[in-house]
Design a protein around this motif. Structure first.
Motif, PDB file in Angstrom:
ATOM      1  N   ASP A 158       0.375  -1.202  -0.024  1.00 61.27           N
ATOM      2  CA  ASP A 158      -0.010   0.052   0.484  1.00 61.27           C
ATOM      3  C   ASP A 158       0.881   1.161  -0.204  1.00 61.27           C
ATOM      4  OD1 ASP A 158      -2.854  -1.658   0.289  1.00 61.27           O
ATOM      5  OD2 ASP A 158      -2.181  -1.596   1.922  1.00 61.27           O
ATOM      6  N   LYS A 159       2.022   1.493   0.857  1.00 62.85           N
ATOM      7  CA  LYS A 159       2.788   3.168   0.868  1.00 62.85           C
ATOM      8  C   LYS A 159       4.198   2.373   1.488  1.00 62.85           C
ATOM      9  CE  LYS A 159      -0.907   5.828   3.189  1.00 62.85           C
ATOM     10  NZ  LYS A 159      -1.013   6.321   4.487  1.00 62.85           N
ATOM     11  N   LEU A 160       4.839   3.724   0.798  1.00 66.89           N
ATOM     12  CA  LEU A 160       6.230   3.492   0.863  1.00 66.89           C
ATOM     13  C   LEU A 160       6.469   4.765   1.595  1.00 66.89           C
ATOM     14  CD1 LEU A 160       9.226   2.115   0.578  1.00 66.89           C
ATOM     15  CD2 LEU A 160       9.511   2.978  -1.932  1.00 66.89           C
ATOM     16  N   GLU A 161       7.423   4.920   2.520  1.00 70.35           N
ATOM     17  CA  GLU A 161       7.380   6.200   3.682  1.00 70.35           C
ATOM     18  C   GLU A 161       9.268   6.298   3.968  1.00 70.35           C
ATOM     19  OE1 GLU A 161       4.562   6.564   6.026  1.00 70.35           O
ATOM     20  OE2 GLU A 161       2.819   6.675   5.081  1.00 70.35           O
ATOM     21  N   HIS A 162       9.129   7.579   3.743  1.00 66.77           N
ATOM     22  CA  HIS A 162      10.998   7.617   4.515  1.00 66.77           C
ATOM     23  C   HIS A 162      11.227   8.108   5.342  1.00 66.77           C
ATOM     24  CE1 HIS A 162      14.730   9.834   4.856  1.00 66.77           C
ATOM     25  NE2 HIS A 162      14.797   8.522   4.622  1.00 66.77           N
ATOM     26  N   ALA A 163      11.443   7.437   6.483  1.00 74.98           N
ATOM     27  CA  ALA A 163      11.120   8.234   8.318  1.00 74.98           C
ATOM     28  C   ALA A 163      11.628  10.186   7.835  1.00 74.98           C
ATOM     29  CB  ALA A 163      11.993   7.285   9.232  1.00 74.98           C
ATOM     30  N   ASN A 164      10.805  10.683   9.250  1.00 77.04           N
ATOM     31  CA  ASN A 164      11.638  11.953   8.659  1.00 77.04           C
ATOM     32  C   ASN A 164      12.333  12.469   9.677  1.00 77.04           C
ATOM     33  OD1 ASN A 164       8.763  12.531   7.467  1.00 77.04           O
ATOM     34  ND2 ASN A 164       7.631  13.135   9.041  1.00 77.04           N
ATOM     35  N   ASP A 165      12.597  11.493  10.657  1.00 75.57           N
ATOM     36  CA  ASP A 165      13.943  11.387  11.512  1.00 75.57           C
ATOM     37  C   ASP A 165      15.031  10.619  11.515  1.00 75.57           C
ATOM     38  OD1 ASP A 165      12.618   9.571  12.537  1.00 75.57           O
ATOM     39  OD2 ASP A 165      12.834   9.707  14.714  1.00 75.57           O
ATOM     40  N   ASP A 166      14.845  10.180  10.247  1.00 77.26           N
ATOM     41  CA  ASP A 166      15.782   8.792  10.393  1.00 77.26           C
ATOM     42  C   ASP A 166      16.754   8.865   9.208  1.00 77.26           C
ATOM     43  OD1 ASP A 166      18.307   7.366  10.874  1.00 77.26           O
ATOM     44  OD2 ASP A 166      16.523   5.903  11.759  1.00 77.26           O
ATOM     45  N   ASP A 167      17.208   8.837   8.151  1.00 73.70           N
ATOM     46  CA  ASP A 167      17.971   8.424   6.788  1.00 73.70           C
ATOM     47  C   ASP A 167      18.324   7.626   5.965  1.00 73.70           C
ATOM     48  OD1 ASP A 167      18.220  11.346   6.339  1.00 73.70           O
ATOM     49  OD2 ASP A 167      19.936  11.324   5.971  1.00 73.70           O
ATOM     50  N   HIS A 168      18.192   6.243   7.709  1.00 75.63           N
ATOM     51  CA  HIS A 168      18.386   5.169   7.282  1.00 75.63           C
ATOM     52  C   HIS A 168      17.003   4.074   7.698  1.00 75.63           C
ATOM     53  CE1 HIS A 168      22.333   6.851   8.765  1.00 75.63           C
ATOM     54  NE2 HIS A 168      22.719   5.744   8.999  1.00 75.63           N
ATOM     55  N   THR A 169      16.100   4.941   7.834  1.00 75.11           N
ATOM     56  CA  THR A 169      14.798   4.399   7.736  1.00 75.11           C
ATOM     57  C   THR A 169      14.123   4.236   7.538  1.00 75.11           C
ATOM     58  OG1 THR A 169      15.385   4.171  10.095  1.00 75.11           O
ATOM     59  CG2 THR A 169      13.005   3.700   9.476  1.00 75.11           C
ATOM     60  N   TYR A 170      12.809   3.188   6.300  1.00 73.87           N
ATOM     61  CA  TYR A 170      11.800   3.601   5.049  1.00 73.87           C
ATOM     62  C   TYR A 170      10.490   2.132   6.284  1.00 73.87           C
ATOM     63  CZ  TYR A 170      14.775   5.753   1.809  1.00 73.87           C
ATOM     64  OH  TYR A 170      15.746   6.853   1.414  1.00 73.87           O
ATOM     65  N   TYR A 171       9.205   2.567   5.305  1.00 70.27           N
ATOM     66  CA  TYR A 171       8.326   1.952   6.276  1.00 70.27           C
ATOM     67  C   TYR A 171       7.757   1.710   5.075  1.00 70.27           C
ATOM     68  CZ  TYR A 171       9.089   4.424  10.780  1.00 70.27           C
ATOM     69  OH  TYR A 171       9.564   4.940  11.647  1.00 70.27           O
ATOM     70  N   LEU A 172       7.968   0.125   4.748  1.00 69.05           N
ATOM     71  CA  LEU A 172       6.644  -0.940   3.823  1.00 69.05           C
ATOM     72  C   LEU A 172       5.185  -0.859   4.788  1.00 69.05           C
ATOM     73  CD1 LEU A 172       6.423  -1.843   1.134  1.00 69.05           C
ATOM     74  CD2 LEU A 172       7.623  -3.811   1.505  1.00 69.05           C
ATOM     75  N   ILE A 173       3.745  -0.604   4.156  1.00 69.42           N
ATOM     76  CA  ILE A 173       3.065  -0.312   4.497  1.00 69.42           C
ATOM     77  C   ILE A 173       1.795  -1.572   3.857  1.00 69.42           C
ATOM     78  CG2 ILE A 173       0.920   0.790   6.154  1.00 69.42           C
ATOM     79  CD1 ILE A 173       3.330   3.542   6.129  1.00 69.42           C
ATOM     80  N   GLU A 174       1.081  -2.192   4.414  1.00 74.62           N
ATOM     81  CA  GLU A 174       0.319  -2.953   4.352  1.00 74.62           C
ATOM     82  C   GLU A 174      -0.664  -2.776   4.882  1.00 74.62           C
ATOM     83  OE1 GLU A 174       0.729  -6.957   2.430  1.00 74.62           O
ATOM     84  OE2 GLU A 174       1.803  -6.628   3.580  1.00 74.62           O
ATOM     85  N   LYS A 175      -2.781  -2.541   4.377  1.00 74.50           N
ATOM     86  CA  LYS A 175      -3.364  -2.534   5.288  1.00 74.50           C
ATOM     87  C   LYS A 175      -4.017  -3.945   6.191  1.00 74.50           C
ATOM     88  CE  LYS A 175      -5.008   1.885   3.558  1.00 74.50           C
ATOM     89  NZ  LYS A 175      -4.607   2.276   2.121  1.00 74.50           N
ATOM     90  N   GLU A 176      -3.740  -4.406   5.086  1.00 75.20           N
ATOM     91  CA  GLU A 176      -3.947  -5.979   5.957  1.00 75.20           C
ATOM     92  C   GLU A 176      -3.030  -7.102   4.928  1.00 75.20           C
ATOM     93  OE1 GLU A 176      -7.764  -8.718   5.468  1.00 75.20           O
ATOM     94  OE2 GLU A 176      -8.020  -7.468   4.198  1.00 75.20           O
ATOM     95  N   SER A 177      -2.752  -7.513   5.699  1.00 75.49           N
ATOM     96  CA  SER A 177      -1.468  -8.669   5.040  1.00 75.49           C
ATOM     97  C   SER A 177      -2.076  -9.373   4.640  1.00 75.49           C
ATOM     98  CB  SER A 177       0.130  -9.281   5.989  1.00 75.49           C
ATOM     99  OG  SER A 177       0.436  -9.507   5.997  1.00 75.49           O
ATOM    100  N   LEU A 178      -1.653 -10.677   3.978  1.00 69.77           N
ATOM    101  CA  LEU A 178      -2.177 -11.768   3.186  1.00 69.77           C
ATOM    102  C   LEU A 178      -1.741 -12.723   4.836  1.00 69.77           C
ATOM    103  CD1 LEU A 178      -4.081 -13.415   1.394  1.00 69.77           C
ATOM    104  CD2 LEU A 178      -1.570 -13.834   0.532  1.00 69.77           C
ATOM    105  N   VAL A 179      -0.543 -13.087   4.649  1.00 70.62           N
ATOM    106  CA  VAL A 179       0.140 -13.687   6.201  1.00 70.62           C
ATOM    107  C   VAL A 179      -0.393 -13.800   7.084  1.00 70.62           C
ATOM    108  CG1 VAL A 179       2.528 -14.031   4.754  1.00 70.62           C
ATOM    109  CG2 VAL A 179       2.219 -13.203   6.956  1.00 70.62           C
ATOM    110  N   ASN A 180      -0.874 -12.501   7.889  1.00 73.01           N
ATOM    111  CA  ASN A 180      -2.096 -12.413   8.832  1.00 73.01           C
ATOM    112  C   ASN A 180      -3.588 -12.426   8.370  1.00 73.01           C
ATOM    113  OD1 ASN A 180       0.480 -11.938  10.700  1.00 73.01           O
ATOM    114  ND2 ASN A 180       0.034  -9.915   9.863  1.00 73.01           N
ATOM    115  N   ARG A 181      -3.728 -12.995   7.163  1.00 75.98           N
ATOM    116  CA  ARG A 181      -4.953 -13.519   7.567  1.00 75.98           C
ATOM    117  C   ARG A 181      -5.883 -14.354   7.802  1.00 75.98           C
ATOM    118  NH1 ARG A 181      -7.113 -12.235   1.418  1.00 75.98           N
ATOM    119  NH2 ARG A 181      -6.651 -10.573   1.782  1.00 75.98           N
ATOM    120  N   PHE A 182      -5.539 -15.359   7.817  1.00 69.56           N
ATOM    121  CA  PHE A 182      -5.825 -16.783   8.073  1.00 69.56           C
ATOM    122  C   PHE A 182      -5.492 -17.396   9.966  1.00 69.56           C
ATOM    123  CE2 PHE A 182      -6.213 -16.546   3.491  1.00 69.56           C
ATOM    124  CZ  PHE A 182      -7.543 -16.294   3.575  1.00 69.56           C
ATOM    125  N   ILE A 183      -4.801 -16.298  10.424  1.00 75.32           N
ATOM    126  CA  ILE A 183      -3.744 -16.673  11.724  1.00 75.32           C
ATOM    127  C   ILE A 183      -4.667 -15.779  12.811  1.00 75.32           C
ATOM    128  CG2 ILE A 183      -1.718 -16.472  13.236  1.00 75.32           C
ATOM    129  CD1 ILE A 183      -1.172 -17.935  10.487  1.00 75.32           C
TER     130      ILE A 183
END
Length: 186
Positions: free
Chosen positions: A101-126
């Motif tokens: 769903d999204k790829l974001e860069h952390a505002n306070d850290d050059d080293h950190t990025y976030y990949l965001i999924e609203k609903e992860s397929l691997v968690n759907r059936f657990i």
């Protein structure tokens, strides 16, 4: 004349795209078995997530080789943002049938990025038992990301968190940031 039909082995088949759909039921069953296998070999939730991540890393290493040949004609990414977009789009489409769903860069850290999924397929059936309340099986997907990045010479540590759905926090090694800035300066 008799016609001889030669048997083709898996090695004789093309590695082109072909049909890459897997039954959701089949995936759910296989993944639940992986979780149970890992759960029987550890005693705590962090150990279970680490074990799932190890399995994911092995998948990521193999997926990278396959997708580089199929999608990129053997060309690997050398820029940080390009490898992240490759993971967000190409890898996610290949594994889960849709982009992340999204790829974001952390505002306070050059080293950190976030990949965001609203609903992860691997968690759907657990279904998580109460004694393992903070378990996030998307650690498997985090391992896939980490395997791809480390094999692509972008050393990183990937962790998974519950935030805006499922968030993969990608923290790159200092050498990656330095190299990327040098490439931008060319």
């Amino acid at each position: 004349m008799s016609s001889l039909k030669l048997k083709t082995t898996i090695l004789d088949r093309s590695i082109s795209k072909g049909k890459n759909e897997v039954s959701l039921n089949g995936f759910a069953l296989l993944f639940s078995e992986i979780v149970q296998y890992c759960q029987n070999r550890v005693s705590t939730v962090p150990e279970l997530q680490a074990k799932l991540s190890e399995f994911g890393q092995q998948v990521g290493i193999r997926m990278l080789d396959l997708l580089i040949v199929r999608e990129k004609n053997g060309k690997r990414e050398i820029k940080l943002l390009q490898i992240l977009i490759f993971i967000k789009s190409t890898v996610w489409k290949s594994l889960f049938g849709k982009e992340a769903d999204k790829l974001e860069h952390a505002n306070d850290d050059d080293h950190t990025y976030y990949l965001i999924e609203k609903e992860s397929l691997v968690n759907r059936f657990i279904s998580v038992p109460k004694d393992k309340g903070n378990l996030n099986c998307a650690a498997f997907s985090a391992g896939i990301i980490e395997g791809i990045l480390n094999t692509s010479n972008f050393p990183a540590k990937v962790t998974v968190h519950w935030h805006k759905g499922t968030t993969y926090m990608i923290k790159f090694d200092e050498s990656v940031i330095v190299r990327d800035k040098q490439l931008e300066g060319r």
